[in-house]
Design an enzyme around this catalytic site. Structure first.
Site, short mmCIF file in Angstrom:
data_model
loop_
_atom_site.label_atom_id
_atom_site.label_comp_id
_atom_site.label_asym_id
_atom_site.label_seq_id
_atom_site.Cartn_x
_atom_site.Cartn_y
_atom_site.Cartn_z
CE1 TYR A 145 56.15 56.74 13.54
CE2 TYR A 145 54.67 56.26 15.37
CZ TYR A 145 55.47 55.82 14.32
OH TYR A 145 55.57 54.49 14.06
CG ASP A 240 47.57 60.58 14.64
OD1 ASP A 240 46.92 59.88 15.44
OD2 ASP A 240 48.66 60.23 14.14
CE LYS A 268 50.86 55.03 21.00
NZ LYS A 268 51.15 55.94 19.92
C1 LIG Z 1 51.49 55.62 18.42
C2 LIG Z 1 51.04 56.56 17.37
C3 LIG Z 1 50.68 56.14 16.09
C4 LIG Z 1 50.90 54.73 15.61
O1 LIG Z 1 50.17 53.82 16.34
P1 LIG Z 1 50.65 52.27 16.32
O2 LIG Z 1 49.57 51.57 17.07
O3 LIG Z 1 51.99 52.26 17.00
O4 LIG Z 1 50.75 51.86 14.90
C5 LIG Z 1 50.12 57.04 15.23
N1 LIG Z 1 49.93 58.32 15.59
C6 LIG Z 1 50.28 58.79 16.80
C7 LIG Z 1 50.01 60.19 17.16
C8 LIG Z 1 50.87 57.91 17.73
O5 LIG Z 1 51.25 58.38 18.91
#
Ligand SMILES: *Cc1c(COP(=O)(O)O)cnc(C)c1O
Length: 434
Positions: A145, A240, A268
């Protein structure tokens, strides 16, 4: 639903004015059933709901809260910043401090730019990758994701697995046409794609520690291949690290895997519970961005002073308190406490862990390195397990594909509480879903 009356009432009101009653789908408890608990406050390792119940929290705001809730020094930093004004639309000292802290920590990173979410960070990194390579194709992996940007909302993690949708409505086919999806853990598939379309690929993006479809720990050789093959074909590698950055190590997965990406994305943890994302890479790449370059990217609240203060303080505390060694020790203690419970589980259950991230895995077979779908029975068992845990005052993420988190606020005593609740709840779930 005894004991959740105020949550019930709020949920009904919410459903009238907010789609599904929530501002992010998985909060709605659709996979596990029942009424989402509305939270009134949180402190350390605990959540408190509006009905006066207290929960030991292993969701930690989906991994954002590595210090625990409402850490006094973070709250103080936020208060100080807010008292000086909440947004200026002009640069501030804390943006420089946070950018210095991140570039100092992360391999190969010379510059970062701040945005307000992980989604934005990934969108922007991809734009830079396309601008720098003058190519269009993006390669992503099934089960990873990367936020909800159009061209990445394909085969993308738990929210989508949960709703059994391969993709999302509202995403034009033309956007997805520029995305290539590969399975994780499959070198041959990567080689084949690059042999066919290597010259058109702008970037490969991967969660180096895929944690949005369960915790799918990858082999180092697989990640290594991505580094080598992108380089050979003039494509970029984007890690990511929105979850793994500053979570599994100060230098994220790049540090633990020894792989230096071209671009990395964060979110995060770096916001200390405030809305912050960041993307970065070598200066030569980041200089494609306006105002130096021709690649536009902007944000009214980007680098917001209150959010930056939370981020700066969080990263300072992590370094000062040797957080990563402590979290690894806590993770090992978790394995010790849960091992006998998992061994005597009445149905298939495994614990997958890296550092302070762990996944109670109900998938029956195989090493979970690729995105797999739970059987209907396992999904029902998780739902029963989730509610039995909630009854016992333990808050897990409300989906079997979501990963749990430890924070520095958790203690070994909390892990014993978790183990006891899990033992009892497994028995309940086995009884309810035989
Ligand atoms: C949470 C997440 C996102 C998206 O971040 P948001 O702040 O929710 O938009 C993108 N990549 C990874 C790996 C994530 O865990």
């Amino acid at each position: 639903m005894s004991g959740a009356e105020r949550s019930e009432e709020l949920y009904q009101r919410a459903c009238r004015v907010i789609p599904g009653g929530v501002n992010s789908p998985v909060r709605a408890f659709r996979t596990v059933g029942g009424t989402p608990r509305f939270i009134e406050k949180a402190a350390g390792q605990y959540l408190f709901d509006v009905d006066g119940r207290k929960y030991l929290d292993f969701m930690c705001s989906w991994g954002a809260l590595i210090l625990g809730h409402a850490h006094p020094e973070v709250v103080a930093a936020i208060s100080r910043a807010a008292a000086n004004g909440t947004s200026y639309g002009a640069p501030t000292p804390d943006e420089v401090r946070l950018a210095e802290a991140i570039t100092r920590s992360y391999p190969g990173l010379e510059q970062v730019r701040f945005v307000s979410s992980g989604t934005e960070a990934v969108m922007s990194a991809i734009r830079v990758a396309r601008a720098a390579t003058r190519r269009d194709l993006i390669v992503k992996f099934s089960g990873c994701y990367h936020g909800h940007a159009d061209h990445l909302l394909v085969a993308a993690g738990s929210g989508l697995a949960t709703f059994q949708r391969p993709s999302s409505a509202g995403v034009p086919q033309a956007f997805v046409d520029c995305t290539r999806i590969l399975p994780l853990d499959d070198e041959a598939a990567v080689r084949e794609l690059f042999a066919r379309e290597g010259a058109r690929i702008a970037a490969v993006i991967i969660e180096p520690v895929p944690a949005n479809h369960g915790l799918l720990l990858q082999r180092l050789e697989f990640l290594g291949l991505l580094r080598d093959i992108t380089r050979e074909h003039g494509a970029l590698l984007i890690l990511d690290e929105v979850i793994s950055g500053f979570r599994i190590a100060q230098g994220g997965a790049a540090e633990t895997c020894g792989i230096v990406p071209d671009l990395a994305t964060f979110g995060k943890v770096i916001g200390g519970g405030m809305p912050v994302g960041a993307f970065g890479g070598a200066r030569a790449l980041m200089s494609h961005l306006a105002p130096d370059g021709d690649t536009y990217q902007a944000g009214t609240l980007s680098g917001n002073p209150v959010a930056m203060a939370a981020g700066v303080t969080t990263l300072e505390l992590l370094v000062r308190d040797s957080a990563w060694a402590k979290l690894e020790a806590l993770g090992q203690a978790l394995e010790r406490e849960l091992a006998p419970v998992i061994e005597s589980s009445p149905f298939p259950l495994r614990l997958v862990r890296i550092g302070s991230m762990f996944w109670p895995c109900l998938i029956e077979s195989g090493p979970p390195r690729v995105a797999a779908t739970l059987s209907e029975k396992a999904t029902k068992r998780f739902a029963a397990l989730f509610h039995a845990m909630l009854e016992r005052g333990v808050y897990l993420p409300p989906s079997p594909y979501e990963v749990c988190f430890l924070s520095l606020a958790h203690t070994e005593e909390d892990l014993r509480t978790l183990a006891k609740a899990l033992r009892e709840s497994l028995a309940v779930a086995a009884r309810e879903v035989p």
